[in-house]
Design a protein around this motif. Structure first.
Motif, PDB file in Angstrom:
ATOM      1  N   VAL A 168     -13.592  -5.887   2.633  1.00  0.00           N
ATOM      2  CA  VAL A 168     -14.140  -6.845   1.671  1.00  0.00           C
ATOM      3  C   VAL A 168     -14.408  -6.171   0.332  1.00  0.00           C
ATOM      4  O   VAL A 168     -14.191  -6.749  -0.726  1.00  0.00           O
ATOM      5  N   ASN A 169     -14.850  -4.905   0.369  1.00  0.00           N
ATOM      6  CA  ASN A 169     -15.173  -4.174  -0.854  1.00  0.00           C
ATOM      7  C   ASN A 169     -13.991  -3.391  -1.424  1.00  0.00           C
ATOM      8  O   ASN A 169     -14.156  -2.604  -2.352  1.00  0.00           O
ATOM      9  N   GLY A 170     -12.794  -3.575  -0.866  1.00  0.00           N
ATOM     10  CA  GLY A 170     -11.610  -2.916  -1.401  1.00  0.00           C
ATOM     11  C   GLY A 170     -11.561  -1.434  -1.125  1.00  0.00           C
ATOM     12  O   GLY A 170     -11.016  -0.676  -1.929  1.00  0.00           O
ATOM     13  N   LEU A 171     -12.114  -0.982   0.006  1.00  0.00           N
ATOM     14  CA  LEU A 171     -12.145   0.443   0.329  1.00  0.00           C
ATOM     15  C   LEU A 171     -11.389   0.764   1.623  1.00  0.00           C
ATOM     16  O   LEU A 171     -11.666   1.775   2.269  1.00  0.00           O
ATOM     17  N   SER A 172     -10.459  -0.076   2.008  1.00  0.00           N
ATOM     18  CA  SER A 172      -9.648   0.123   3.205  1.00  0.00           C
ATOM     19  C   SER A 172      -8.195   0.345   2.755  1.00  0.00           C
ATOM     20  O   SER A 172      -7.683  -0.406   1.920  1.00  0.00           O
ATOM     21  N   LEU A 176      -5.743  -2.227   1.249  1.00  0.00           N
ATOM     22  CA  LEU A 176      -5.503  -3.345   2.163  1.00  0.00           C
ATOM     23  C   LEU A 176      -6.201  -4.632   1.747  1.00  0.00           C
ATOM     24  O   LEU A 176      -6.036  -5.659   2.408  1.00  0.00           O
ATOM     25  N   ARG A 177      -6.980  -4.585   0.681  1.00  0.00           N
ATOM     26  CA  ARG A 177      -7.485  -5.829   0.098  1.00  0.00           C
ATOM     27  C   ARG A 177      -6.488  -6.203  -0.989  1.00  0.00           C
ATOM     28  O   ARG A 177      -6.514  -5.657  -2.097  1.00  0.00           O
ATOM     29  N   LEU A 178      -5.605  -7.101  -0.655  1.00  0.00           N
ATOM     30  CA  LEU A 178      -4.525  -7.452  -1.565  1.00  0.00           C
ATOM     31  C   LEU A 178      -5.078  -7.899  -2.909  1.00  0.00           C
ATOM     32  O   LEU A 178      -6.015  -8.685  -2.978  1.00  0.00           O
ATOM     33  N   GLY A 179      -4.499  -7.356  -3.968  1.00  0.00           N
ATOM     34  CA  GLY A 179      -4.947  -7.681  -5.311  1.00  0.00           C
ATOM     35  C   GLY A 179      -6.022  -6.751  -5.842  1.00  0.00           C
ATOM     36  O   GLY A 179      -6.361  -6.799  -7.017  1.00  0.00           O
ATOM     37  N   SER A 180      -6.562  -5.881  -5.001  1.00  0.00           N
ATOM     38  CA  SER A 180      -7.599  -4.946  -5.446  1.00  0.00           C
ATOM     39  C   SER A 180      -6.968  -3.779  -6.193  1.00  0.00           C
ATOM     40  O   SER A 180      -5.922  -3.268  -5.808  1.00  0.00           O
ATOM     41  N   SER A 181      -7.620  -3.356  -7.264  1.00  0.00           N
ATOM     42  CA  SER A 181      -7.115  -2.218  -8.034  1.00  0.00           C
ATOM     43  C   SER A 181      -7.873  -0.930  -7.695  1.00  0.00           C
ATOM     44  O   SER A 181      -7.640   0.101  -8.322  1.00  0.00           O
ATOM     45  N   THR A 182      -8.762  -0.969  -6.707  1.00  0.00           N
ATOM     46  CA  THR A 182      -9.526   0.216  -6.329  1.00  0.00           C
ATOM     47  C   THR A 182      -8.599   1.230  -5.668  1.00  0.00           C
ATOM     48  O   THR A 182      -7.961   0.930  -4.664  1.00  0.00           O
ATOM     49  N   ALA A 183      -8.543   2.416  -6.243  1.00  0.00           N
ATOM     50  CA  ALA A 183      -7.653   3.464  -5.726  1.00  0.00           C
ATOM     51  C   ALA A 183      -8.388   4.351  -4.727  1.00  0.00           C
ATOM     52  O   ALA A 183      -9.596   4.555  -4.823  1.00  0.00           O
ATOM     53  N   SER A 184      -7.640   4.889  -3.805  1.00  0.00           N
ATOM     54  CA  SER A 184      -8.176   5.819  -2.819  1.00  0.00           C
ATOM     55  C   SER A 184      -8.365   7.191  -3.461  1.00  0.00           C
ATOM     56  O   SER A 184      -7.658   7.556  -4.404  1.00  0.00           O
ATOM     57  N   VAL A 185      -9.298   7.976  -2.924  1.00  0.00           N
ATOM     58  CA  VAL A 185      -9.479   9.353  -3.390  1.00  0.00           C
ATOM     59  C   VAL A 185      -8.479  10.296  -2.736  1.00  0.00           C
ATOM     60  O   VAL A 185      -8.333  11.444  -3.134  1.00  0.00           O
TER      61      VAL A 185
END
Length: 195
Positions: free
Chosen positions: A37-41, A117-126
């Motif tokens: 939900v928070n775009g961290l997967s 895995l949150r489609l449309g999220s721009s949060t990048a992984s570290v």
């Protein structure tokens, strides 16, 4: 008002008696859902395909996730997935394995993009994700599984944790003794949380 579950009663092994109110419902979801939900997967994958000659051979793919030092996050592995596919084989014997390694290094690594895995999220992984067509060298192998030519999924609901400055690698290897065409695929799914 107490809610009596129709599946559990006081005479069974597992009994629950919960008070479920409108203002504080007793709903529990796994942390992976909150991470999504928070775009961290995230998910990363790699593959390797080759045609083997008359003497056969081995096709390998390795996928490594490195959590940089001072990244500020921990990685919680939720699953390792992959497959070995035989497109063509002539009276050949087959062997396959998967190995999960802590640490280690890859030979001639190629960059892999971690997908949110949150489609449309721009949060990048570290994570620094890399792949190789050879097995990991060094490190500590902590799980090895024999494989058949098919897909597999090894689920570890957040039970494998990769702290800052550490890496985890999935290697999938398939071998034929005689002429054939072979493909290997590796994928890792994880979520991230602040240290």
């Amino acid at each position: 008002m107490p809610n009596q579950s129709i599946f559990h009663n006081s005479n069974q092994f597992l009994y629950s008696d919960a008070t479920n109110t409108y203002t504080s419902p007793e709903t529990i979801a796994p942390p992976t859902q909150d991470a999504s939900v928070n775009g961290l997967s995230y998910m990363a994958s790699a593959s390797n395909t080759g045609s083997l000659g008359i003497l056969g051979g081995t096709i390998i793919v390795s996928l490594q996730l490195s959590n940089p030092a001072a990244s500020g996050r921990r990685l919680y592995i939720t699953s390792f997935e992959g497959s070995i596919d035989i497109s063509l084989s002539v009276l050949s014997s087959f062997s396959g394995t998967s190995a999960i390694v802590s640490g280690g290094s890859l030979s001639l690594p190629a960059a892999v993009t971690a997908r949110n895995l949150r489609l449309g999220s721009s949060t990048a992984s570290v994570v620094t994700a890399r792949s190789s067509i050879s097995a990991v060298s060094g490190g500590t192998t902590f799980m090895t599984y024999p494989l058949q030519p098919a897909s597999f999924r090894l689920e570890y609901p957040s039970s494998i944790i990769v702290p800052e400055g550490q890496a985890v690698t999935l290697t999938v290897s398939g071998s034929l003794s005689i002429l054939g065409s072979l493909s290997t695929y590796a994928s890792i799914t994880w979520w991230e949380a602040a240290v």
